[in-house]
Design a protein around this motif. Structure first.
Motif, PDB file in Angstrom:
ATOM      1  N   ALA A 208       7.022   3.909  -9.826  1.00 27.90           N
ATOM      2  CA  ALA A 208       5.699   3.759  -9.211  1.00 27.90           C
ATOM      3  C   ALA A 208       5.727   4.156  -7.743  1.00 27.90           C
ATOM      4  N   ARG A 209       6.811   3.822  -7.044  1.00 28.63           N
ATOM      5  CA  ARG A 209       6.934   4.190  -5.635  1.00 28.63           C
ATOM      6  C   ARG A 209       7.019   5.712  -5.474  1.00 28.63           C
ATOM      7  N   SER A 210       7.722   6.373  -6.392  1.00 26.47           N
ATOM      8  CA  SER A 210       7.849   7.838  -6.329  1.00 26.47           C
ATOM      9  C   SER A 210       6.519   8.535  -6.585  1.00 26.47           C
ATOM     10  N   ARG A 211       5.595   7.839  -7.253  1.00 25.83           N
ATOM     11  CA  ARG A 211       4.268   8.405  -7.507  1.00 25.83           C
ATOM     12  C   ARG A 211       3.288   8.129  -6.368  1.00 25.83           C
ATOM     13  N   GLY A 212       3.755   7.484  -5.325  1.00 24.75           N
ATOM     14  CA  GLY A 212       2.918   7.270  -4.152  1.00 24.75           C
ATOM     15  C   GLY A 212       2.108   5.997  -4.143  1.00 24.75           C
ATOM     16  N   VAL A 213       2.437   5.058  -5.013  1.00 26.10           N
ATOM     17  CA  VAL A 213       1.737   3.770  -5.011  1.00 26.10           C
ATOM     18  C   VAL A 213       2.070   3.030  -3.723  1.00 26.10           C
ATOM     19  N   SER A 214       1.070   2.444  -3.102  1.00 23.84           N
ATOM     20  CA  SER A 214       1.275   1.772  -1.823  1.00 23.84           C
ATOM     21  C   SER A 214       2.198   0.573  -1.981  1.00 23.84           C
ATOM     22  N   GLU A 215       2.883   0.222  -0.884  1.00 23.45           N
ATOM     23  CA  GLU A 215       3.818  -0.898  -0.930  1.00 23.45           C
ATOM     24  C   GLU A 215       3.098  -2.207  -1.231  1.00 23.45           C
ATOM     25  N   ARG A 216       1.891  -2.346  -0.717  1.00 21.18           N
ATOM     26  CA  ARG A 216       1.113  -3.569  -0.979  1.00 21.18           C
ATOM     27  C   ARG A 216       0.814  -3.718  -2.471  1.00 21.18           C
TER      28      ARG A 216
END
Length: 311
Positions: A208-216
């Motif tokens: 999910a992080r690699s797809r650009g989902v925000s940290e929040r």
């Protein structure tokens, strides 16, 4: 869903009944005589015999038990020896105070413990997380009576900004609720930290992080959703225990709740009052657990109540 709910309600009713029946037996096996506690040390044997007859204690135990079960079915749990009033009414008069205290404590616990646990998980294995761990371990190690006395000393004696006892104003709720919450915050925050740390390092969050989902969104939408079930279970369990009466805290702060009522009932061997207290608090506890079970699908859609997942 309907079948699951029916089964859980049946289990809850059976749990309450078994709990109350166990208490009925145990209090009669305990040393002490209610007639002696009621009449005092100067009572004669004739006085004690008359009082036992009035209390129904002269009847055989099986007969008392059958009368007790009939009372549960009809809502008549007998007359309190010490209050000379229906035992159920005495408990219900005190119950709102205990519910108010329990709600305040669990809200304070949730508001502080969940963000603290998330903060600790995001800073796992750092110096700041180590410091927070030391604080939570200290909070977990402090007995309720000691925390209550310290809070009383500071905020009601040295700096008298809050009432020391009772519930005359809403300010009287602050110290007992905080005393209860200290231990619960320590326990729940460490649980949140453990669950969140495991989920924050899971592969699905890396994707999910690699797809650009925000940290929040990663923290509160994904990781927290997958951590919600054990946290919700722990909060429900702690809330149920608070509804059973936080005896030490209620005694320290002279709180007019069920916990202090239990102490008085035990001191006077008030059988009807003890039985009514156990019945009401046990019913509330199993109701809370039932509501927690029903809330699982709201926090984790993968949970389907009453359905078996195919292997």
């Amino acid at each position: 869903m309907a079948l699951y709910l029916l089964r859980r309600v049946g289990q809850s009713l059976l749990t309450v009944l078994l709990t109350v029946c166990t208490v009925f037996v145990l209090i009669r096996l305990a040393p002490g005589d209610p007639a002696t506690a009621y009449a005092g040390p100067l009572a004669t044997s004739e006085d004690l015999a008359r009082i036992r007859e009035q209390m129904g204690l002269d009847r055989p135990i099986p007969e008392q038990f059958l009368l007790f079960l009939r009372g549960i079915a009809t809502g008549d749990l007998g007359t309190s020896y010490s209050f000379q009033a229906p035992a159920l009414d005495v408990v219900l008069d005190r119950l709102p105070f205990t519910i108010t205290l329990a709600i305040a404590a669990i809200v304070l616990t949730t508001v502080v413990a969940v963000p603290l646990g998330v903060w600790m998980a995001r800073r796992a294995d750092t110096t700041r997380e180590l410091g927070a761990n030391i604080v939570t371990v200290a909070g977990q190690s402090m007995p309720d009576f000691w925390s209550g006395i310290m809070l009383l000393t500071v905020f009601a004696v040295l700096v008298p900004v809050l009432p020391a006892s009772g519930f005359a104003t809403w300010g009287g709720l602050v110290l007992p609720a905080t005393t209860i919450a200290i231990l619960q915050i320590a326990l729940i925050s460490r649980l949140v930290r453990r669950e969140m740390a495991a989920n924050l390092s899971a592969p699905y969050l890396t994707v999910a992080r690699s797809r650009g989902v925000s940290e929040r969104a990663l923290v509160w939408r994904y990781a927290m959703s997958n951590s919600a079930i054990p946290v919700l279970t722990a909060l429900g369990t702690r809330f149920a225990s608070m509804l059973n009466g936080v005896v030490v805290v209620e005694v320290v702060f002279a709180w007019p709740g069920v916990g202090s009522l239990v102490v008085r009932a035990l001191e006077t061997r008030d059988y009807p009052l003890i039985q009514a207290t156990v019945l009401v608090t046990a019913a509330l506890a199993v109701l809370v657990q039932l509501l927690v079970d029903l809330a699982y699908p709201l926090f984790d859609p993968r949970v389907r109540l009453g359905k078996k997942v195919a292997a």
